[in-house]
Design a protein around this motif. Structure first.
Motif, PDB file in Angstrom:
ATOM      1  N   GLY A 263      31.691  34.014  31.899  1.00  0.00           N
ATOM      2  CA  GLY A 263      32.605  34.757  31.050  1.00  0.00           C
ATOM      3  C   GLY A 263      33.814  33.964  30.618  1.00  0.00           C
ATOM      4  N   GLY A 264      33.992  32.768  31.192  1.00  0.00           N
ATOM      5  CA  GLY A 264      35.104  31.908  30.817  1.00  0.00           C
ATOM      6  C   GLY A 264      36.422  32.323  31.441  1.00  0.00           C
ATOM      7  N   TRP A 265      37.428  31.486  31.241  1.00  0.00           N
ATOM      8  CA  TRP A 265      38.734  31.707  31.853  1.00  0.00           C
ATOM      9  C   TRP A 265      39.861  31.543  30.845  1.00  0.00           C
ATOM     10  CZ3 TRP A 265      39.367  33.815  36.514  1.00  0.00           C
ATOM     11  CH2 TRP A 265      38.268  33.804  37.385  1.00  0.00           C
ATOM     12  N   LYS A 266      39.644  31.947  29.609  1.00  0.00           N
ATOM     13  CA  LYS A 266      40.701  31.858  28.611  1.00  0.00           C
ATOM     14  C   LYS A 266      41.736  32.957  28.854  1.00  0.00           C
ATOM     15  CE  LYS A 266      37.726  29.910  25.003  1.00  0.00           C
ATOM     16  NZ  LYS A 266      37.155  30.108  23.640  1.00  0.00           N
ATOM     17  N   GLY A 267      42.953  32.700  28.414  1.00  0.00           N
ATOM     18  CA  GLY A 267      44.003  33.706  28.558  1.00  0.00           C
ATOM     19  C   GLY A 267      44.608  33.713  29.937  1.00  0.00           C
ATOM     20  N   LYS A 268      45.443  34.708  30.192  1.00  0.00           N
ATOM     21  CA  LYS A 268      46.125  34.799  31.480  1.00  0.00           C
ATOM     22  C   LYS A 268      45.159  35.218  32.584  1.00  0.00           C
ATOM     23  CE  LYS A 268      50.735  35.928  29.704  1.00  0.00           C
ATOM     24  NZ  LYS A 268      51.848  36.909  29.775  1.00  0.00           N
ATOM     25  N   HIS A 269      45.248  34.551  33.712  1.00  0.00           N
ATOM     26  CA  HIS A 269      44.451  34.942  34.861  1.00  0.00           C
ATOM     27  C   HIS A 269      45.018  34.295  36.115  1.00  0.00           C
ATOM     28  CE1 HIS A 269      42.597  31.108  33.544  1.00  0.00           C
ATOM     29  NE2 HIS A 269      42.382  30.918  34.835  1.00  0.00           N
ATOM     30  N   VAL A 270      44.526  34.718  37.236  1.00  0.00           N
ATOM     31  CA  VAL A 270      44.932  34.127  38.507  1.00  0.00           C
ATOM     32  C   VAL A 270      43.759  33.360  39.092  1.00  0.00           C
ATOM     33  CG1 VAL A 270      46.745  35.793  39.028  1.00  0.00           C
ATOM     34  CG2 VAL A 270      44.400  36.297  39.690  1.00  0.00           C
ATOM     35  N   LYS A 271      44.044  32.242  39.710  1.00  0.00           N
ATOM     36  CA  LYS A 271      42.997  31.381  40.255  1.00  0.00           C
ATOM     37  C   LYS A 271      42.601  31.776  41.666  1.00  0.00           C
ATOM     38  CE  LYS A 271      43.137  26.956  39.252  1.00  0.00           C
ATOM     39  NZ  LYS A 271      42.112  26.813  38.187  1.00  0.00           N
ATOM     40  N   SER A 272      43.486  32.470  42.373  1.00  0.00           N
ATOM     41  CA  SER A 272      43.223  32.816  43.771  1.00  0.00           C
ATOM     42  C   SER A 272      43.738  34.222  44.045  1.00  0.00           C
ATOM     43  CB  SER A 272      43.901  31.805  44.700  1.00  0.00           C
ATOM     44  OG  SER A 272      43.699  32.146  46.058  1.00  0.00           O
ATOM     45  N   VAL A 273      42.949  34.989  44.769  1.00  0.00           N
ATOM     46  CA  VAL A 273      43.319  36.359  45.130  1.00  0.00           C
ATOM     47  C   VAL A 273      43.137  36.536  46.634  1.00  0.00           C
ATOM     48  CG1 VAL A 273      42.970  38.811  44.667  1.00  0.00           C
ATOM     49  CG2 VAL A 273      42.415  37.121  42.910  1.00  0.00           C
ATOM     50  N   ILE A 274      44.146  37.087  47.289  1.00  0.00           N
ATOM     51  CA  ILE A 274      44.060  37.379  48.718  1.00  0.00           C
ATOM     52  C   ILE A 274      44.251  38.875  48.926  1.00  0.00           C
ATOM     53  CG2 ILE A 274      45.054  36.977  51.003  1.00  0.00           C
ATOM     54  CD1 ILE A 274      46.022  34.257  49.994  1.00  0.00           C
ATOM     55  N   PHE A 275      43.245  39.512  49.493  1.00  0.00           N
ATOM     56  CA  PHE A 275      43.339  40.918  49.865  1.00  0.00           C
ATOM     57  C   PHE A 275      43.662  40.986  51.357  1.00  0.00           C
ATOM     58  CE2 PHE A 275      40.575  40.940  46.175  1.00  0.00           C
ATOM     59  CZ  PHE A 275      41.007  42.049  45.454  1.00  0.00           C
ATOM     60  N   GLU A 276      44.744  41.638  51.687  1.00  0.00           N
ATOM     61  CA  GLU A 276      45.136  41.796  53.082  1.00  0.00           C
ATOM     62  C   GLU A 276      44.873  43.219  53.541  1.00  0.00           C
ATOM     63  OE1 GLU A 276      49.227  40.599  53.217  1.00  0.00           O
ATOM     64  OE2 GLU A 276      48.721  38.447  53.243  1.00  0.00           O
ATOM     65  N   PHE A 277      44.658  43.363  54.855  1.00  0.00           N
ATOM     66  CA  PHE A 277      44.402  44.684  55.433  1.00  0.00           C
ATOM     67  C   PHE A 277      45.459  44.981  56.493  1.00  0.00           C
ATOM     68  CE2 PHE A 277      40.225  42.711  54.444  1.00  0.00           C
ATOM     69  CZ  PHE A 277      39.920  43.484  53.333  1.00  0.00           C
ATOM     70  N   ASN A 278      46.641  45.274  56.025  1.00  0.00           N
ATOM     71  CA  ASN A 278      47.728  45.610  56.938  1.00  0.00           C
ATOM     72  C   ASN A 278      47.845  47.127  56.974  1.00  0.00           C
ATOM     73  OD1 ASN A 278      50.169  46.041  58.303  1.00  0.00           O
ATOM     74  ND2 ASN A 278      51.001  44.089  57.575  1.00  0.00           N
ATOM     75  N   SER A 279      47.488  47.726  58.094  1.00  0.00           N
ATOM     76  CA  SER A 279      47.443  49.185  58.187  1.00  0.00           C
ATOM     77  C   SER A 279      48.801  49.819  58.464  1.00  0.00           C
ATOM     78  CB  SER A 279      46.459  49.607  59.287  1.00  0.00           C
ATOM     79  OG  SER A 279      46.856  49.069  60.540  1.00  0.00           O
ATOM     80  N   VAL A 280      49.818  48.993  58.704  1.00  0.00           N
ATOM     81  CA  VAL A 280      51.147  49.524  58.985  1.00  0.00           C
ATOM     82  C   VAL A 280      51.897  49.660  57.663  1.00  0.00           C
ATOM     83  CG1 VAL A 280      53.293  49.229  60.267  1.00  0.00           C
ATOM     84  CG2 VAL A 280      51.131  48.436  61.249  1.00  0.00           C
ATOM     85  N   SER A 281      52.055  50.880  57.198  1.00  0.00           N
ATOM     86  CA  SER A 281      52.618  51.129  55.875  1.00  0.00           C
ATOM     87  C   SER A 281      54.024  50.559  55.718  1.00  0.00           C
ATOM     88  CB  SER A 281      52.631  52.633  55.596  1.00  0.00           C
ATOM     89  OG  SER A 281      53.164  52.914  54.321  1.00  0.00           O
TER      90      SER A 281
END
Length: 358
Positions: A263-281
């Motif tokens: 799909g390509g990578w033109k335009g704005k985007h992020v190269k790295s994504v980190i999903f965290e699981f912190n259950s303490v609100s």
């Protein structure tokens, strides 16, 4: 209800409900994501039914950055649970997996829309159904590669669905209508059904098992006939926009851009994504305020209220959540529920027209 700012989240009707591409500002373009969430026009990682969504200060302050952001986008996803059951698309069957699998895998078609949803090309560029509804033919996109460099072709599609049906895990029963799969040529795959199944096209867009996996990667890691499930538990074999870097169980999932994404990578985007699981609100709230977390969902009401009144670059977006059942499941092998007329009578008690109006 807080007003949504168009510069941050797009509310356009052409939102891809599996691959959230309408994320602006710091987020730029995230061409993958939770495939159900955009039906409520939030970003790709917000779950249906969530009442509020908080965006951290960096997300709002960085809209003037370069079009490609190399800094990881940090999202706290604990509001959806503590992580997926498995990263094997043929096994996982929970909301958490629905968040991450579409980032790493593609399906034949994809649903697009908010108020109304239509099927659009993904790995398949076109498709056709026979007049009796028993035969579905898909023509595949050429020159698509898996993350391991092998081609996405009709044999891979056949392998993926046959593997899914053989494992009999996750959402495999949704595809029980499949009788056989043939591959007339490398870019054409045909499904023969046992009976006409109206939602078949929607099912092959489903992130619960319809993802196409690399046969080469799976076979290379097969142990004792497990069809690679032990390895795919915490690895990926997809062709999607992101590759799995690591899954630290109960803590985080880290993904990096797949440079060869079709799909390509033109335009704005992020190269790295980190999903965290912190259950303490309260900890997540502090992360949003100090910028270590850029987006979160599922916070406690007290923390959402505190963020809404604190200012300091944190914006809380309120959305109407779902207050109805997603579905009711019946054991159709037991007692009176064996009788289809009983089930039809139960279905007739649901005021569908009124629900649609509400």
């Amino acid at each position: 209800m807080a007003e949504v700012e168009q510069m941050t989240l797009s509310l356009s009707d052409d939102v891809d409900v599996r691959k959230g591409v309408h994320i602006f500002g710091r987020f730029g373009r995230l061409p993958g994501g939770l495939r159900t969430v955009s039906r409520v026009a939030i970003a790709s990682f917000v779950v249906l039914g969530v009442g509020a969504f908080a965006v951290g200060s960096q997300a709002m302050a960085s809209s003037a950055r370069a079009s490609v952001s190399t800094a990881p986008l940090v999202i706290d996803a604990a509001g959806d649970g503590g992580g997926p059951q498995s990263l094997d698309p043929a096994v996982d069957y929970d909301n958490d997996g629905y968040t991450f699998l579409p980032l790493m895998y593609d399906t034949l078609v994809r649903p697009v829309g908010t108020t109304s949803v239509t099927m659009k090309p993904d790995l398949a560029t076109s498709w056709a159904k026979s007049s009796n509804g028993l035969t579905w033919t898909f023509h595949l996109r050429p020159n698509v590669k898996f993350h391991d460099g092998t081609p996405v072709n009709s044999s891979a599609v056949k392998f993926s669905f046959e593997r899914f049906l053989s494992l009999k895990q996750g959402g495999w029963a949704d595809f029980a209508a499949i009788k056989s799969i043939t591959t007339p040529n490398p870019l054409t795959v045909t499904f023969q059904l046992k009976y006409a199944f109206y939602p078949f096209l929607e099912d092959v867009a489903n992130a619960y098992g319809a993802e196409i996996v690399s046969p080469t990667a799976v076979r290379a890691h097969e142990v004792n006939g497990d069809l690679g499930s032990k390895w795919l538990f915490d690895h990926d074999a997809g062709s999607g926009p992101y590759e799995l870097v690591r899954w630290t169980h109960g803590q985080s999932i880290e993904l990096n851009e797949f440079p060869g994404y079709w799909g390509g990578w033109k335009g704005k985007h992020v190269k790295s994504v980190i999903f965290e699981f912190n259950s303490v609100s309260s900890t997540v709230r502090l992360g949003l305020q100090n910028g270590s977390v850029e987006a979160a969902q599922g916070l406690a009401p007290t923390d959402i209220s505190a963020l809404a009144h604190a200012g300091g670059g944190v914006t809380v977006h309120n959305y109407v959540g779902s207050t109805v059942f997603s579905y009711l499941a019946f054991n159709t092998t037991w007692g009176p529920l064996k009788n289809p007329n009983v089930r039809l009578a139960l279905a007739d008690t649901v005021p569908t027209s009124q629900i649609a109006k509400d």
